[in-house]
Design an enzyme around this catalytic site. Sequence first.
Site, PDB file in Angstrom:
ATOM      1  N   GLY A  63      62.378  45.330 -89.110  1.00  0.00           N
ATOM      2  CA  GLY A  63      62.835  44.928 -90.430  1.00  0.00           C
ATOM      3  C   GLY A  63      64.330  45.121 -90.568  1.00  0.00           C
ATOM      4  O   GLY A  63      65.005  44.354 -91.256  1.00  0.00           O
ATOM      5  N   MET A  76      67.877  47.590 -88.515  1.00  0.00           N
ATOM      6  CA  MET A  76      68.302  48.524 -87.472  1.00  0.00           C
ATOM      7  C   MET A  76      69.607  49.181 -87.882  1.00  0.00           C
ATOM      8  O   MET A  76      70.554  48.527 -88.280  1.00  0.00           O
ATOM      9  CB  MET A  76      68.469  47.787 -86.136  1.00  0.00           C
ATOM     10  CG  MET A  76      68.992  48.670 -85.018  1.00  0.00           C
ATOM     11  SD  MET A  76      67.926  50.103 -84.729  1.00  0.00           S
ATOM     12  CE  MET A  76      69.103  51.255 -84.051  1.00  0.00           C
ATOM     13  N   GLU A  77      69.649  50.518 -87.739  1.00  0.00           N
ATOM     14  CA  GLU A  77      70.707  51.356 -88.300  1.00  0.00           C
ATOM     15  C   GLU A  77      71.952  51.470 -87.424  1.00  0.00           C
ATOM     16  O   GLU A  77      72.607  52.521 -87.409  1.00  0.00           O
ATOM     17  CB  GLU A  77      70.162  52.767 -88.568  1.00  0.00           C
ATOM     18  CG  GLU A  77      69.775  53.581 -87.334  1.00  0.00           C
ATOM     19  CD  GLU A  77      68.354  53.431 -86.875  1.00  0.00           C
ATOM     20  OE1 GLU A  77      67.884  54.267 -86.080  1.00  0.00           O
ATOM     21  OE2 GLU A  77      67.684  52.458 -87.309  1.00  0.00           O
ATOM     22  N   GLU A 135      68.188  52.655 -94.042  1.00  0.00           N
ATOM     23  CA  GLU A 135      69.148  52.476 -92.945  1.00  0.00           C
ATOM     24  C   GLU A 135      70.409  53.304 -93.153  1.00  0.00           C
ATOM     25  O   GLU A 135      70.944  53.878 -92.194  1.00  0.00           O
ATOM     26  CB  GLU A 135      69.505  50.990 -92.801  1.00  0.00           C
ATOM     27  CG  GLU A 135      68.312  50.074 -92.553  1.00  0.00           C
ATOM     28  CD  GLU A 135      67.412  50.551 -91.427  1.00  0.00           C
ATOM     29  OE1 GLU A 135      67.935  51.042 -90.415  1.00  0.00           O
ATOM     30  OE2 GLU A 135      66.181  50.425 -91.558  1.00  0.00           O
ATOM     31  N   HIS A 164      70.098  56.884 -92.117  1.00  0.00           N
ATOM     32  CA  HIS A 164      70.243  57.097 -90.673  1.00  0.00           C
ATOM     33  C   HIS A 164      71.692  57.315 -90.248  1.00  0.00           C
ATOM     34  O   HIS A 164      71.934  57.819 -89.149  1.00  0.00           O
ATOM     35  CB  HIS A 164      69.717  55.880 -89.909  1.00  0.00           C
ATOM     36  CG  HIS A 164      68.248  55.893 -89.651  1.00  0.00           C
ATOM     37  ND1 HIS A 164      67.590  56.964 -89.101  1.00  0.00           N
ATOM     38  CD2 HIS A 164      67.296  54.931 -89.846  1.00  0.00           C
ATOM     39  CE1 HIS A 164      66.311  56.669 -88.964  1.00  0.00           C
ATOM     40  NE2 HIS A 164      66.104  55.444 -89.413  1.00  0.00           N
ATOM     41  N   GLU A 189      62.704  58.822 -87.961  1.00  0.00           N
ATOM     42  CA  GLU A 189      62.197  57.762 -88.832  1.00  0.00           C
ATOM     43  C   GLU A 189      61.482  58.313 -90.062  1.00  0.00           C
ATOM     44  O   GLU A 189      61.557  57.738 -91.137  1.00  0.00           O
ATOM     45  CB  GLU A 189      61.272  56.833 -88.040  1.00  0.00           C
ATOM     46  CG  GLU A 189      61.952  56.077 -86.917  1.00  0.00           C
ATOM     47  CD  GLU A 189      63.099  55.187 -87.417  1.00  0.00           C
ATOM     48  OE1 GLU A 189      63.174  54.907 -88.638  1.00  0.00           O
ATOM     49  OE2 GLU A 189      63.921  54.788 -86.585  1.00  0.00           O
TER      50      GLU A 189
END
Length: 933
Positions: free
Chosen positions: A324, A326-327, A361, A364, A383
């Site tokens: 969905g 990505m950090e 995100e 993170h 996570e």
Amino acid sequence: MGKHCGVNRLCFLGTVLALASVATIVTLWTIALTGGGDDVTAPWDSYRLPSALFPLHYNITLWPQLDTSTNTYLFTGSSSVLFQCEVETDLILIHVNKLNLTTLDGSHMARLSAAAGDFVPDILSCWLQTNTQYLVVHLSNKLKPGHSYQLYTEFRGELADDLAGFYRSEYIEDGVRKIVAISQMHPTHARKTFPCFDEPAMKAVFHITLLHTPGSVALSNGLEKDVLNITVDGVNVTQTVFEPTEKMSSYLLAFVVSDYTPLQTTHGDTLMRVWARTKAIEQGQGAYALNVSGPILDFLQLYYNISYPLKKADQVAVPDFYFGAMENWGLVMYRETKLLYDPMSSSNGNKETTVAIIAHELAHMWFGNLVTLRWWNEVWLNEGFASYVSYLGADHAEPTWNIKDLIFLNDIQGVLEVDSLSSSHPLSSEEDSIVLPEQILAQFDIISYSKGAAVLRMLSDFLSESVFVEGLRGYLTHFSYSNTVGTDLWEHLQMVVENNSVSLPQSVGVIMNPWVLQEGYPLVTIDTIQGKVSQRRFILNPEEQVTSRLPRRAEWAVPLRWMKDGEAQTEIWWLMEKEDVNLDMRSRASWVLANVNMSGFYRVNYDFGNWERLLTQLNTDHQIIPLINRAQLIDDLFNLARAQVVPTPLALRASTYLQQEKGYIPWRSALNNLQYLYLMLDRTEAYPLLQDYLRKLITPLYIHYNNTTDNWRQTPEQHMDQYNQVNVLHAACRASLSDCVSLTSDWFRRWMDNPENNTILPNLRPAVYCSAVSAGGNAEWEFTLDQFTRSTVSSERSHLLSALSCSSDAGLLHRLLSFTLSSSVLRWQDGATVIASVAENRHGNNVSWTFIREHWEHIHTHYGSSIISEVTERFSTPDELQQLKDFVEQVGLESSSAVEQVLERTRANIRWLQHNKEPILHWLQQNQETVLH
């Protein structure tokens, strides 16, 4: 690309000698390591890097070449990595996967030099060890500890559409096909882009240069510092040089080359930009994301007590993306449906998705990026933490939504079901048990995200949020720009516990170990007659063989927040053993309720008398019981009934109070659980009675929203009421409430008559589209497909795609499934969702099961083996179990953990149906006379 020899005698001789050299090296290494035995393999056969070398920084140049006229999509590049020798060695192992390395100076695929002019050993040989994804460089002498060296490579790779490494994505804008070059390095795909030490503990600084087509824009983790138009090999290109990154893991590196347009602002000292297709930006679809990002960033900086360490925070909406989002540090990627929000057509659900995933995100940026777990066996902490904190960040950005309560529906309820299977797995595994790339990827599941969030929420609750945050701040400050293991967090929390004289029955680490190191969770049973409280592992199917992965299962340290007759008890009561006594819980007149606000990760059962008193309270004045606990009582009872702990009619009796309930969370919880009854009973004589019962339950709420929203023409003000308006419309139409079906079909027909004027309220569109397509025929389906192909709004496309799977026509459903076999109609990322949605439709389950068996090789390649879980959710007969077993054996998936869970669930379904069909049928028949039509 490596140079190729012509077929001549000299080249053949050189090839033979080179192969002989490699064979000799392998033999000598094996003998040296094993002493002549066979117990130890060569270093390049291990999937983990040795600890001899450590990277310091990389200089990487990449040139993505996107020629749409010839459909040539590739990239070329060069990389120079400076590394330090920690342990004397004559081997360099560096990750490479699916790259063609150029032979340099006519000899080897790499060139070695020394940073300080030191002696540099010669390279004896280089080869690619494809199974473990290494470039192996064997040296004539050993590298010296404390000295630094530089390894240079040149390479070429394909910009495939596989959503991994450096890849391409396509979209149409104003009738023109456009290509975007995007990266997805997480978790083990950096090695597909350049040779690197591709493990999270191998942190380094990255210096990035991108060459790209003039007129396009290049982005990376660092801010652009130099943009020049130059000529390379006679080709005019733009060269963008970026500021070096912070010290970070390779999986966080990111690139985008596109003709995207940004929305931007400066928030404090941070440049914030949202990038997307030009049309999407012009239509205002990026504005909401940009507006909420600043407040979320402010909250997180205060929460962590550490300033955001980068100069910029880019967020990019891409057409095709595996996850969905990505950090990547400073360049976060999102699927378009997750980041973009169109105020004209997106729903409040889309809006919440946007704020929640941005909070996840950005969380993170500190927990995961600034401080990184040493290895992938503890993915859950990374996570799970971001999932938990996303509710806090989103709540700060949208304080009137009560979004923190939704963790029960979005995370806890679903993972309680999965973790009640005997084939579940612990949050944390042994480090050496997670080494293969596919094992690493498998860690990113509902256990890591949702159970991780629930367990951390429980930890924060019993420590208090202030103590939890203080310990977290110390942990992040101490380990900034380095790596940790999970126990490091427990130690920092324990220091704060002791400094603040917090009363705990044991240390933080001792309390948390059973929750983290063993699978499952406890069922707490409270006997209010004797005051006895006990615990045991809750297993959904008690007939399954349960084996612990630990030598001896430890009892959970269970924090019990509880109330008596509506009065909350101020102190947590700890259940530390298998059985204990709390005399205050004894009562024959007052009801006792444990796990107030679902703060703990466990289920609760009571003696029959207390259940009766709780049900009486629900039916007389349900609001005395907290909102989340009303949802919890329904969820616990239905799952206890599935496990044969309580009779199913008791759970159905509890659901009758819903005729008085207007809260979204209890209603959603009940419908989630009634969904299981639908799955199990929709091919039995009980199905029509179940439909009647749902109509009975939903009609009062349907009338309420009809009256308070001017016949559904208005949107409620409160966020949760907006959700419940959608909830009731969808449920009422599914239960074939005639007024609902007529209403939604009429709205849809008006839209079909005037396609340019969709007057259906954005919030209601998913429910209306599905109901109209389900009740309609070919015309409604074709219209929906046409609108899907025309729409440029990602959230609207998602609603329309979902509606296509609601059809009652098996032929149309098969046609929809056929779209998953290519990317001409659907994006690869949407295929698994389509297959699962068709399978959820009672008219499409057999269609989807047949389809995946006929096209398994293609489906497994693109969507993985976990798709079997979605397609077989309603399997509940011995014949279906045998079909499943035969198929699993045929395609060789017997050892898959996902398949083990599917088989266990199917056995549980068979058992449940055998035990429960008749009692449910009898109960529904008894209550039939009170059904409202």
